[in-house]
Design an enzyme around this catalytic site. Structure first.
Site, PDB file in Angstrom:
ATOM      1  CG  ASP A  33      -1.349   5.269   0.180  1.00 48.89           C
ATOM      2  OD1 ASP A  33      -0.165   5.485  -0.114  1.00 48.89           O
ATOM      3  OD2 ASP A  33      -2.039   4.384  -0.365  1.00 48.89           O
ATOM      4  CD  GLU A  35      -3.536   1.820  -3.299  1.00 45.30           C
ATOM      5  OE1 GLU A  35      -3.026   1.535  -4.403  1.00 45.30           O
ATOM      6  OE2 GLU A  35      -2.879   1.872  -2.240  1.00 45.30           O
ATOM      7  CG  HIS A 174       0.402  -2.140  -3.277  1.00 45.04           C
ATOM      8  ND1 HIS A 174       1.050  -0.999  -3.687  1.00 45.04           N
ATOM      9  CD2 HIS A 174       1.327  -3.144  -3.302  1.00 45.04           C
ATOM     10  CE1 HIS A 174       2.309  -1.294  -3.969  1.00 45.04           C
ATOM     11  NE2 HIS A 174       2.511  -2.583  -3.739  1.00 45.04           N
ATOM     12  CG  ASP A 179      -0.199   1.188   1.375  1.00 46.37           C
ATOM     13  OD1 ASP A 179      -0.110   0.110   1.999  1.00 46.37           O
ATOM     14  OD2 ASP A 179      -0.097   1.273   0.137  1.00 46.37           O
TER      15      ASP A 179
END
Length: 612
Positions: A33, A35, A174, A179
């Site tokens: 994952d 960001e 998040h 995540d």
């Protein structure tokens, strides 16, 4: 075709993992994952990477790192993720994090929630750091969930919703690692659902669709004992009646998709519902499988095959055998008859005939004429479209000049027809009669297509024997023996094996052919054309050639390239291109071996040889 025994020292073929299927429990997955500062790799950067490496339900390792972007993080992104400029001020740059992640993910299947987003950023980052863009095998938990989870269970397929549904121990927030951990739990929950549906390998998962009925999925066992290599498969009903014939480079994998993947053709779903067993014929390579498929379809005429069931319905144009010949539309032609075709429909035959008759004034009436009994002429004679042999204006000798011109345009040089029709198209275009010009163009294309097709077929059916070899992906050779346009023997030579004994074996075991009348005396038109396409493939070499392989120097194949004519059923593929075979047609050369075998006649006198 006869099976070819492997010469001494032959190596048995080892099925690949892809053909056998890779169980999900044996695979390593890296759930990742990211960001980022925005939604596009072109304008945004990665701010955090989190990844979890799992295998067989066990966590093998984790990776997490903040990433320092080159620009400030937008305020709304900081509010969403909690990542601020102060947090990433001392973090490593993307050039330091990417190598670590690539090593962490090596040899694994990547998994992400909304995988296109994360993989897009990862590929862009790898490219920016000087690494080749990775071609990861990957799974998307969003896509899988949409196939498995109903709206009654959860209102959407967001990560937070799925994590709650499957009781994940980690709440998505998040942040990349959290995540990724939640996605691991979602992935395992989805795998449990899929296992109950019979989806146990990653191949099944890639093909899986919720639109496949449970009854259809329960028949998956019909593919269990099928071969893993190239071949032909036949679906049969409870009485043994053939329902459908198909071919594949991996029979087991292809048949399995009928029970695990969504089939857009409704007829196929109906066929699978009726089928009770699947028979298979193993083949040496893909060409043999394609040829056997055509023969079985023509023999069985399965109700769920749409194409190739009735090769006897092809339409030809031929010059009749009488004092004043004319064009006649027939279903078959014999030896020594000037013919054109085959055509897929009567309309296509009519278009080609009209093009020929616009340039050469053959009579168009169907009455059998006699030079000793004149009859009244029709309107075409008054329009100058016919020499009127019916009323004696042209005798047998004068009319014979038109017949000779038509015969030459049908078998050798189409330029007399092409030139006349091109001039007419130019005149119509100059007068802005574009629809009429388009009609003439279409008739010309039908004519050129038919002449080129006949010339290509004749080029192969005139060869008594041809042996060719195509390189395989594993550095072996696929061998084929062709006699008069028919595949009569096939074999696949393993890597590192001397091909010469195989060539001798494949020729010795070849089927004996007995030519029948017609332009394709030993095989169907489609079979000969399939062989021609295979011979035109990259790297194919002629090993032996008994005869010549050539076509007229000013033949229709050149005109077809010029007009970019497409052939019926996509059969133009490769067959009408320029050839770059490394083998001289006059002296066959065995692959990776010295010259071998017979020599064929050179096709250089007034004809265009295969080699350029």
């Amino acid at each position: 075709m006869c099976p070819v025994p492997a010469p001494t020292g032959g190596v048995p073929r080892q099925a690949s993992l892809a053909e056998l299927g890779r169980p999900l429990s044996d695979l390593t997955f890296v759930v990742v994952d990211l960001e980022t500062t925005g939604g596009s790799p072109a304008t945004s950067e990665i701010t955090e990477i989190g990844a979890v490496r799992v295998r067989g339900g066990q966590i093998l390792g984790e990776m997490s790192s903040l990433v320092r972007p080159s620009a400030p993080i937008p305020a709304f992104i900081s509010v969403l993720t909690g990542i601020t400029d102060a947090m990433v001020a001392t973090a490593p740059g993307i050039g330091e994090v990417v190598p670590t992640f690539l090593e962490f993910a090596r040899g694994a299947v990547l998994v992400a929630h909304n995988a296109p987003f994360d993989l897009g950023f990862l590929r862009a980052a790898a490219t920016a750091c000087g690494y080749p863009a990775p071609a990861w095998e990957h799974l998307d938990t969003v896509r899988i969930a949409r196939r498995v989870i109903s709206r009654d269970e959860t209102r959407d397929c967001r990560l937070s919703s799925l994590a709650a549904l499957f009781g994940s121990a980690t709440q998505p927030n998040h942040r990349a690692l959290a995540d990724a951990r939640a996605t691991v739990d979602v992935l395992h929950g989805l795998f449990e659902r899929l296992g109950n549906l019979g989806v146990t390998t990653i191949e099944d998962l890639h093909e899986y669709s919720a639109r496949v009925s449970p009854a259809q999925r329960r028949k998956r066992h019909l593919a269990d004992d099928l071969p893993t290599g190239p071949g032909v498969y036949v679906f049969r009903d409870g009485t043994g009646r053939p329902l459908y014939v198909g071919t594949s480079r991996s029979v087991r994998s292809r048949v399995r998709t009928y029970f695990t993947a969504s089939e857009p053709r409704t007829r196929m779903a109906e066929m699978v519902a009726i089928a009770e067993r699947v028979d298979a014929i193993e083949c040496a390579h893909a060409l043999e499988a394609e040829v056997r498929e055509l023969r079985l379809i023509a023999e069985y005429k399965p109700p769920y095959n749409r194409r190739s069931r009735f090769p006897e319905r092809a339409v030809y144009l031929r010059l009749t055998d009488e004092p004043f010949p004319r064009l006649s539309r027939v279903r078959s032609v014999g030896d020594g008859v000037t013919s054109l075709g085959p055509f897929g429909s009567a309309a296509a035959a009519e278009s080609a005939a009209t093009a020929l008759l616009e340039a050469i004034p053959l009579r168009q009436c169907s009455t059998r004429l006699s030079p000793r009994r004149p009859t009244a002429a029709c309107a075409l004679a008054e329009l100058g479209r016919c020499g009127a042999p019916c009323d004696g204006r042209e005798g047998v000798a004068e009319y014979g000049q038109h017949v000779a011109a038509a015969r030459g345009a049908m078998t050798a040089d189409p330029r007399p027809v092409v030139d006349v029709l091109e001039r007419r198209i130019a005149r119509l275009s100059a007068d802005q009669r574009y629809e009429e010009a388009a009609g003439v163009r279409d008739r010309l294309a039908a004519y050129v297509r038919a002449v080129a097709r006949m010339q290509r077929l004749t080029a192969l059916t005139c060869i008594d024997e041809l042996v060719a070899a195509a390189p395989t992906a594993d550095a072996g050779w696929d061998l084929a023996v062709v006699r008069r346009g028919r595949l009569v023997s096939a074999a696949s030579v393993p890597r590192g094996t001397d091909p010469r004994p195989w060539v001798d074996a494949v020729v010795a075991s070849a089927e004996t052919v007995r030519p029948l009348p017609g332009p394709t005396p030993c095989a169907s038109v489609e079979e000969t054309e399939r062989i021609g396409r295979w011979l035109a493939g990259a790297g194919v070499r002629l090993v032996r050639l008994d005869g010549e392989w050539s076509w007229p120097a000013h033949g229709a194949i050149r005109a077809a390239r010029r007009f970019d004519v497409r052939f019926d059923g996509g059969l133009d593929s490769g067959f009408d291109r320029g050839f770059d075979s490394p083998t001289d047609t006059r002296r066959g050369r065995a692959p990776s071996s010295p010259r071998s075998g017979r020599s064929g006649r050179s096709g250089r006198s007034g004809r265009e040889p295969r080699k350029r």
